[in-house]
Design a protein around this motif. Structure first.
Motif, PDB file in Angstrom:
ATOM      1  N   ASP A 180       0.771  -0.999   0.027  1.00  0.00           N
ATOM      2  CA  ASP A 180       0.088  -0.152   0.145  1.00  0.00           C
ATOM      3  C   ASP A 180       0.877   1.418  -0.061  1.00  0.00           C
ATOM      4  O   ASP A 180       2.111   1.202  -0.166  1.00  0.00           O
ATOM      5  N   GLU A 181       0.329   2.511   0.346  1.00  0.00           N
ATOM      6  CA  GLU A 181       1.099   3.516   0.066  1.00  0.00           C
ATOM      7  C   GLU A 181       1.996   3.894   1.240  1.00  0.00           C
ATOM      8  O   GLU A 181       2.907   4.578   1.157  1.00  0.00           O
ATOM      9  N   LEU A 185       1.487   3.038  -8.647  1.00  0.00           N
ATOM     10  CA  LEU A 185       1.807   2.039  -7.917  1.00  0.00           C
ATOM     11  C   LEU A 185       0.968   1.975  -6.444  1.00  0.00           C
ATOM     12  O   LEU A 185       0.834   2.918  -6.093  1.00  0.00           O
ATOM     13  N   PRO A 186       0.322   0.693  -6.328  1.00  0.00           N
ATOM     14  CA  PRO A 186       0.254  -0.371  -7.163  1.00  0.00           C
ATOM     15  C   PRO A 186      -0.428  -0.293  -8.380  1.00  0.00           C
ATOM     16  O   PRO A 186      -1.251   0.663  -8.621  1.00  0.00           O
ATOM     17  N   GLY A 187      -0.020  -1.153  -9.463  1.00  0.00           N
ATOM     18  CA  GLY A 187      -0.363  -1.023 -10.702  1.00  0.00           C
ATOM     19  C   GLY A 187      -0.019  -1.881 -11.665  1.00  0.00           C
ATOM     20  O   GLY A 187       0.510  -3.020 -11.221  1.00  0.00           O
ATOM     21  N   VAL A 188       0.021  -1.660 -12.924  1.00  0.00           N
ATOM     22  CA  VAL A 188       0.575  -2.225 -13.993  1.00  0.00           C
ATOM     23  C   VAL A 188       1.784  -3.032 -13.931  1.00  0.00           C
ATOM     24  O   VAL A 188       2.167  -4.013 -14.043  1.00  0.00           O
ATOM     25  N   ASN A 239       7.081   9.670  -4.895  1.00  0.00           N
ATOM     26  CA  ASN A 239       6.181  10.206  -4.478  1.00  0.00           C
ATOM     27  C   ASN A 239       5.050  10.451  -5.757  1.00  0.00           C
ATOM     28  O   ASN A 239       3.944  10.202  -5.328  1.00  0.00           O
ATOM     29  N   ALA A 240       5.334  10.698  -6.877  1.00  0.00           N
ATOM     30  CA  ALA A 240       4.765  10.925  -8.022  1.00  0.00           C
ATOM     31  C   ALA A 240       3.790   9.582  -8.461  1.00  0.00           C
ATOM     32  O   ALA A 240       2.842   9.921  -9.144  1.00  0.00           O
ATOM     33  N   TRP A 241       4.452   8.334  -7.770  1.00  0.00           N
ATOM     34  CA  TRP A 241       3.796   7.254  -8.572  1.00  0.00           C
ATOM     35  C   TRP A 241       3.067   6.756  -7.314  1.00  0.00           C
ATOM     36  O   TRP A 241       2.333   5.598  -7.535  1.00  0.00           O
ATOM     37  N   ASN A 242       2.913   7.106  -6.074  1.00  0.00           N
ATOM     38  CA  ASN A 242       2.130   6.694  -4.838  1.00  0.00           C
ATOM     39  C   ASN A 242       0.904   7.336  -5.256  1.00  0.00           C
ATOM     40  O   ASN A 242       0.211   8.007  -4.332  1.00  0.00           O
ATOM     41  N   TRP A 262      -2.787  13.237 -10.611  1.00  0.00           N
ATOM     42  CA  TRP A 262      -2.598  12.930  -9.153  1.00  0.00           C
ATOM     43  C   TRP A 262      -1.031  12.668  -8.913  1.00  0.00           C
ATOM     44  O   TRP A 262      -0.563  11.522  -8.696  1.00  0.00           O
ATOM     45  N   LEU A 263      -0.105  13.875  -8.772  1.00  0.00           N
ATOM     46  CA  LEU A 263       1.072  13.768  -8.834  1.00  0.00           C
ATOM     47  C   LEU A 263       1.748  14.084  -7.548  1.00  0.00           C
ATOM     48  O   LEU A 263       3.088  13.950  -7.136  1.00  0.00           O
ATOM     49  N   GLY A 264       0.794  14.417  -6.282  1.00  0.00           N
ATOM     50  CA  GLY A 264       1.343  14.547  -5.038  1.00  0.00           C
ATOM     51  C   GLY A 264       1.813  16.056  -4.634  1.00  0.00           C
ATOM     52  O   GLY A 264       2.126  16.210  -3.515  1.00  0.00           O
TER      53      GLY A 264
END
Length: 393
Positions: free
Chosen positions: A60-61, A363-366, A68-71, A344-346
């Motif tokens: 999770d987060e 992330l989580p994701g592809v 940060n930008a991928w969370n 949604w880049l934080g």
């Protein structure tokens, strides 16, 4: 004297065949195979299927290895639950989801390295967060020229990333006719990974996402050198890419003969309505349909996302004749226009400065599916039994 028993020639022939087969089976049990079995099916061809009962993501987060930008969970990206309800289903076999404990058991006392651009870092972060489930004592690690990574003390496993966006060495040089050039020595690896020979047991390479005129415009182009001298006639950018990949593949073959080597092909972008610096967007709520893919990615349509397939073709040709295994993650990722960080880049002003991120992945994701595929290929390459389909919750 008693008469000798004579078998008919046909019967004798049958007995010879039976006895030969029996001996072959017997000795095959005694002598192990000289090479691990190949992956028996194509994990890269298939479709995404929605599975509302799919277990929650394995991390999770709170994973400390997030960028940060991928969370996207922490950044409260819309539809994250739906994004992670899609499951990649290969056409003629099963893709087994990674079991972190099993993975770490196989990787005990080993080291895994990623070399390339930020899309390989995206891949790495997914793997780090997944593996931390098996060892919460994991610590951040940054040695041997690594950009970032982690050490898992419970299993003595190291996983790290070496940032080398072109793979080859390049540096800025002032120019006369133009503002300057970025000199690329096509036969010299970037310093970030030139000294890692003998350190890693598994290496995953990539390049391609920086090979464009948005990164290297014509007023400050790439200039290609080999053996310390300019290449004449001067290659264009894509010709230079192929020369670099061919030289780097030869270097990899020479310097890492015992290392298990993979090359990840392009991660497709999903900019709609313009490129990243032209207000391109990716605010989609579901994957693309199969019938839409060529319109988005076929070079003949000259769209903003065409470069992935073009570059893949060049890379595949350059890798021919090597033992570097290709991970063709492009097609399965082409569907997932819905799974980028987008807006949604934080950071409050990130979109205003950089535009939407329709290149990297939530992330989580592809990338977690990329990890599942890597895991299954590693299993086969190491001659391990087929991993069971488990999911830790």
């Amino acid at each position: 004297m008693g008469a000798k028993l004579k078998l008919p020639s046909s019967t004798l022939f049958i007995w010879l065949i039976i006895s030969t087969c029996a001996l072959t089976i017997f000795y095959s049990k005694l002598v192990p195979s000289s090479s691990p079995p190949l992956v028996p099916c194509n994990l890269f061809a298939g479709k995404w299927v929605i599975d509302p009962n799919r277990p929650r993501p394995i991390y999770d987060e709170t994973c400390p290895f997030h960028r940060n930008a991928w969370n996207c969970l922490r950044n409260q990206r819309d539809n994250m639950e739906v994004i992670n309800s899609w499951k990649w289903v290969p056409e003629d076999c099963e893709l087994n989801e990674i079991d972190p404990l099993e993975f770490m058991g196989v990787m005990r006392d080993k080291r895994i390295g990623f070399v390339g651009d930020s899309l390989n870092e995206n891949f790495l972060v997914s793997l780090l967060c997944i593996l931390r489930v098996a060892d919460t004592g994991a610590k951040k690690w940054k040695r041997k020229g690594a950009w970032r990574g982690a050490y898992f003390p419970k299993f003595n496993v190291t996983v790290a990333y070496h940032r080398a966006v072109l793979l080859a060495k390049y540096q800025w040089s002032e120019g006369d006719e133009v503002k300057g050039v970025h000199r690329v020595d096509v036969d010299i690896p970037a310093k970030d990974w030139e000294d890692i020979g003998g350190f890693y047991d598994i290496l995953i390479f990539n390049t391609g996402h920086w090979w464009g005129y948005d990164k290297f415009p014509k007023e400050s182009p790439l200039a290609f050198y080999q053996g310390g001298k300019p290449i004449v006639p001067a290659p264009d950018m894509l010709e230079g890419l192929q020369i670099v990949v061919k030289n780097m593949a030869a270097y990899i073959q020479k310097e890492f003969p015992k290392t298990l080597k993979f090359w990840r092909l392009q991660s497709p972008r999903h900019f709609h309505g313009g490129d990243w610096n032209q207000n391109g967007s990716c605010l989609f709520d579901k994957p693309l349909e199969d019938s839409e893919l060529d319109l988005w990615f076929d070079p003949s349509y000259n769209g903003v996302n065409k470069e992935a397939r073009v570059i893949n073709e060049l890379i595949i040709k350059a890798l021919q004749g090597t033992d570097i295994e290709v991970l063709d993650l492009t097609h399965l990722s082409e569907f997932r226009a819905d799974a980028h960080p987008a807006i949604w880049l934080g950071k409050k002003d990130a979109v205003a400065v950089w535009g939407e991120d329709c290149m990297h992945w939530c992330l989580p994701g592809v990338p977690d599916t990329w990890v599942d595929i890597l895991w299954q290929h590693v299993h086969y390459r190491l001659g391990q039994p087929v991993p069971e389909n488990k999911h830790v919750v």
